[in-house]
Scaffold this motif. Structure first.
Motif, PDB file in Angstrom:
ATOM      1  N   ASN A 121      42.579  67.223  17.586  1.00  0.00           N
ATOM      2  CA  ASN A 121      41.123  67.341  17.571  1.00  0.00           C
ATOM      3  C   ASN A 121      40.650  68.772  17.801  1.00  0.00           C
ATOM      4  O   ASN A 121      39.577  69.168  17.337  1.00  0.00           O
ATOM      5  CB  ASN A 121      40.502  66.437  18.642  1.00  0.00           C
ATOM      6  N   CYS A 122      41.417  69.548  18.543  1.00  0.00           N
ATOM      7  CA  CYS A 122      40.986  70.894  18.910  1.00  0.00           C
ATOM      8  C   CYS A 122      41.667  71.998  18.115  1.00  0.00           C
ATOM      9  O   CYS A 122      41.302  73.168  18.264  1.00  0.00           O
ATOM     10  CB  CYS A 122      41.221  71.136  20.400  1.00  0.00           C
ATOM     11  N   ALA A 130      47.835  59.732  22.935  1.00  0.00           N
ATOM     12  CA  ALA A 130      46.605  60.326  23.467  1.00  0.00           C
ATOM     13  C   ALA A 130      46.692  61.842  23.481  1.00  0.00           C
ATOM     14  O   ALA A 130      45.739  62.547  23.113  1.00  0.00           O
ATOM     15  CB  ALA A 130      46.337  59.800  24.878  1.00  0.00           C
ATOM     16  N   VAL A 131      47.843  62.368  23.888  1.00  0.00           N
ATOM     17  CA  VAL A 131      48.027  63.822  23.933  1.00  0.00           C
ATOM     18  C   VAL A 131      48.015  64.399  22.519  1.00  0.00           C
ATOM     19  O   VAL A 131      47.371  65.417  22.249  1.00  0.00           O
ATOM     20  CB  VAL A 131      49.340  64.181  24.658  1.00  0.00           C
ATOM     21  N   LYS A 132      48.720  63.763  21.594  1.00  0.00           N
ATOM     22  CA  LYS A 132      48.768  64.257  20.213  1.00  0.00           C
ATOM     23  C   LYS A 132      47.379  64.253  19.572  1.00  0.00           C
ATOM     24  O   LYS A 132      47.008  65.192  18.850  1.00  0.00           O
ATOM     25  CB  LYS A 132      49.720  63.394  19.386  1.00  0.00           C
ATOM     26  N   VAL A 171      51.222  66.862  15.380  1.00  0.00           N
ATOM     27  CA  VAL A 171      52.142  67.572  16.275  1.00  0.00           C
ATOM     28  C   VAL A 171      53.207  66.579  16.733  1.00  0.00           C
ATOM     29  O   VAL A 171      52.948  65.382  16.863  1.00  0.00           O
ATOM     30  CB  VAL A 171      51.418  68.174  17.496  1.00  0.00           C
ATOM     31  N   ARG A 172      54.403  67.081  16.960  1.00  0.00           N
ATOM     32  CA  ARG A 172      55.481  66.216  17.451  1.00  0.00           C
ATOM     33  C   ARG A 172      56.525  67.088  18.137  1.00  0.00           C
ATOM     34  O   ARG A 172      56.683  68.275  17.806  1.00  0.00           O
ATOM     35  CB  ARG A 172      56.136  65.446  16.302  1.00  0.00           C
ATOM     36  N   TYR A 173      57.239  66.496  19.072  1.00  0.00           N
ATOM     37  CA  TYR A 173      58.399  67.195  19.626  1.00  0.00           C
ATOM     38  C   TYR A 173      59.607  66.758  18.823  1.00  0.00           C
ATOM     39  O   TYR A 173      60.018  65.607  18.873  1.00  0.00           O
ATOM     40  CB  TYR A 173      58.594  66.887  21.117  1.00  0.00           C
ATOM     41  N   ASP A 174      60.161  67.708  18.058  1.00  0.00           N
ATOM     42  CA  ASP A 174      61.297  67.399  17.194  1.00  0.00           C
ATOM     43  C   ASP A 174      62.582  67.409  18.018  1.00  0.00           C
ATOM     44  O   ASP A 174      62.955  68.437  18.585  1.00  0.00           O
ATOM     45  CB  ASP A 174      61.383  68.426  16.060  1.00  0.00           C
ATOM     46  N   ILE A 175      63.248  66.276  18.084  1.00  0.00           N
ATOM     47  CA  ILE A 175      64.437  66.160  18.929  1.00  0.00           C
ATOM     48  C   ILE A 175      65.595  66.986  18.383  1.00  0.00           C
ATOM     49  O   ILE A 175      66.324  67.637  19.129  1.00  0.00           O
ATOM     50  CB  ILE A 175      64.855  64.676  19.058  1.00  0.00           C
ATOM     51  N   LEU A 176      65.790  66.984  17.049  1.00  0.00           N
ATOM     52  CA  LEU A 176      66.901  67.734  16.464  1.00  0.00           C
ATOM     53  C   LEU A 176      66.715  69.243  16.643  1.00  0.00           C
ATOM     54  O   LEU A 176      67.649  69.962  16.994  1.00  0.00           O
ATOM     55  CB  LEU A 176      67.045  67.394  14.974  1.00  0.00           C
ATOM     56  N   GLU A 177      65.499  69.734  16.409  1.00  0.00           N
ATOM     57  CA  GLU A 177      65.246  71.160  16.553  1.00  0.00           C
ATOM     58  C   GLU A 177      64.987  71.549  18.005  1.00  0.00           C
ATOM     59  O   GLU A 177      64.989  72.738  18.347  1.00  0.00           O
ATOM     60  CB  GLU A 177      64.055  71.576  15.689  1.00  0.00           C
TER      61      GLU A 177
END
Length: 440
Positions: A224-225, A217-219, A232-238
């Motif tokens: 959309n905006c 839902a957040v992504k 978009v994603r939170y990359d765990i390695l980086e």
């Protein structure tokens, strides 16, 4: 909840004012110092009554401060005096769960009898009906009911959404749904809590091998905006929040432009709060959560083409949120519908601005004369007109006034001596009138 009306008495620069708000989007415009931000603060103080009975979150309630009291200046003899005006009163009318309610917040001086002496003290009061609603909400949350919690957020002009690459982003443990209210009425912004939540949800998705619906839902809300945003994603390695664009660019959040970070951070924060407050809604959290969001200078750092679409983007992404924002942008005003503008310079005017030109909005709504021309051009024209008036005066002037008129002509042309054509033309007119060469 949707706020319909707010009445202010003795609040900051408002002696007595009544404001009616649109159900979806209201934008406040007016010259600097007319009280746009003060109105957002007044709404924040009014709706913060809902926190008064929340476990461990009572400190979120905002109360009147000394600076909120309207001050009147008098002059007694040669001595100026400043007198605070009481009571300070907010009367708020809103619809809560389909029923209209009204409540009052008041700050007033009262007489207290203490040790046989009368003392005037400040007392702040809140109508009992809004206190009862606060108690009911907290009790239902304690019992684990699927109550839809109201989203409340305030984004001030200090929102920069800066992320320090060196800061380690820690995961967070499960907690109360009420955590969606932490710092919600603080006009400044800190992405730390949002980043921690995003990282935790990404790890949970990897560990479980399935999508986390509230994270989706957040992504979706962010995509959309954000113009040209693919994902978009939170990359765990980086250990960073990463944005992928349609043209193939991949950028971490901290490297986005101020305009992108502004919209990204604000939209992500609203969607994150919706997901924390109402996790039972899953992928529909952003679409189905209602609430009130306050945005000071909604056009902050945004390119004009983005200013034109941001209102519609927010409406589409959060269809049940009521937004109240301020702006100095004619492009924002142009995107509004009937009833969505409150002009503090012209409070009686109500009309639709969607099909008006930028020039008309800038001139007739915002009070900028002849916006098609630069201010310098207008001043040059005014100087030229005054120049010709002086030349006319010189025709009938006695000899003793000629030097005075020459000095006046020098003063009129001096600011524009960097424009050769303008300067040369006026000099020719001057010599034709017999007033000699300009002084150097």
């Amino acid at each position: 909840m949707r706020i319909h009306r707010l009445e202010l008495i003795n609040f900051r620069n408002f002696e007595h004012t009544i404001l009616d708000f649109s159900e979806r989007f209201t934008v406040l415009v007016g010259d600097n110092g007319t009280g746009k931000t003060a109105i957002l603060d007044a709404i924040a103080i009014s709706i913060s009554c809902l926190f008064c009975k929340f476990d461990n979150f009572k400190d979120l309630e905002r109360k009147f401060s000394d600076d909120d009291v309207r001050q009147v200046r008098y002059k007694k003899g040669q001595t100026p005096t400043i007198e605070p005006q009481y009571p300070v009163v907010f009367d708020c009318t809103a619809v809560v769960d389909g029923a209209e309610i009204a409540w009052e917040r008041k700050s007033q001086l009262v007489d207290r009898v203490d040790s046989g002496e009368n003392n005037e003290q400040l007392e702040q009061t809140v109508s009992p009906n809004i206190v009862n609603i606060s108690e009911q909400i907290q009790e239902k949350v304690r019992r684990g009911e699927d109550i839809l919690l109201l989203l409340i957020a305030y984004y001030g002009t200090g929102r920069l959404w800066l992320q320090n690459k060196e800061e380690s982003v820690e995961t967070i443990k499960p907690g109360s749904r009420m955590l969606g209210y932490v710092n919600c009425l603080d006009p400044t912004s800190n992405p730390n809590v949002l980043m921690r939540w995003l990282k935790t949800m990404e790890i949970a998705a990897l560990q479980r091998g399935e999508s986390i619906l509230v994270l989706d839902a957040v992504k979706t809300a962010i995509a959309n905006c954000l113009e040209d945003c693919q994902s978009v994603r939170y990359d765990i390695l980086e250990d960073e929040l990463i944005t992928t664009f349609n043209d193939g660019r991949i950028l971490p959040f901290r490297m986005l432009s101020d305009g992108f970070r502004n919209i990204f951070g604000m939209v992500a924060d609203i969607a994150y709060r919706a997901a924390v407050l109402n996790p039972q809604l899953g992928r529909d959290a952003a679409q189905q959560t209602s609430g009130i969001v306050l945005i000071d200078e909604i056009d902050l750092h945004l390119h004009p083409k983005w200013q034109r679409r941001v209102v519609d983007d927010l409406k589409k992404t959060f269809p049940k949120i009521q937004f109240v924002a301020t702006t100095h942008s004619p492009f924002i005003i142009q995107s509004l519908r009937e009833g969505e503008l409150i002009n503090l310079d012209k409070p009686a005017g109500i009309e639709e601005y969607e099909n008006k030109s930028i020039e008309d909005i800038t001139e007739y709504v915002m009070g900028v004369e002849i916006p098609q021309r630069s201010e310098r051009y207008q001043k040059m024209m005014e100087a030229a007109q005054e120049y010709y008036r002086v030349l006319q005066d010189a025709k009938d002037a006695p000899p003793e006034r000629i030097e005075e008129l020459k000095t006046k002509l020098d003063e009129l042309t001096m600011p524009y001596s960097d424009d050769p054509a303008y300067h040369a033309f006026l000099k020719m007119e001057r010599e034709a009138a017999g007033l000699g060469r300009d002084k150097q």
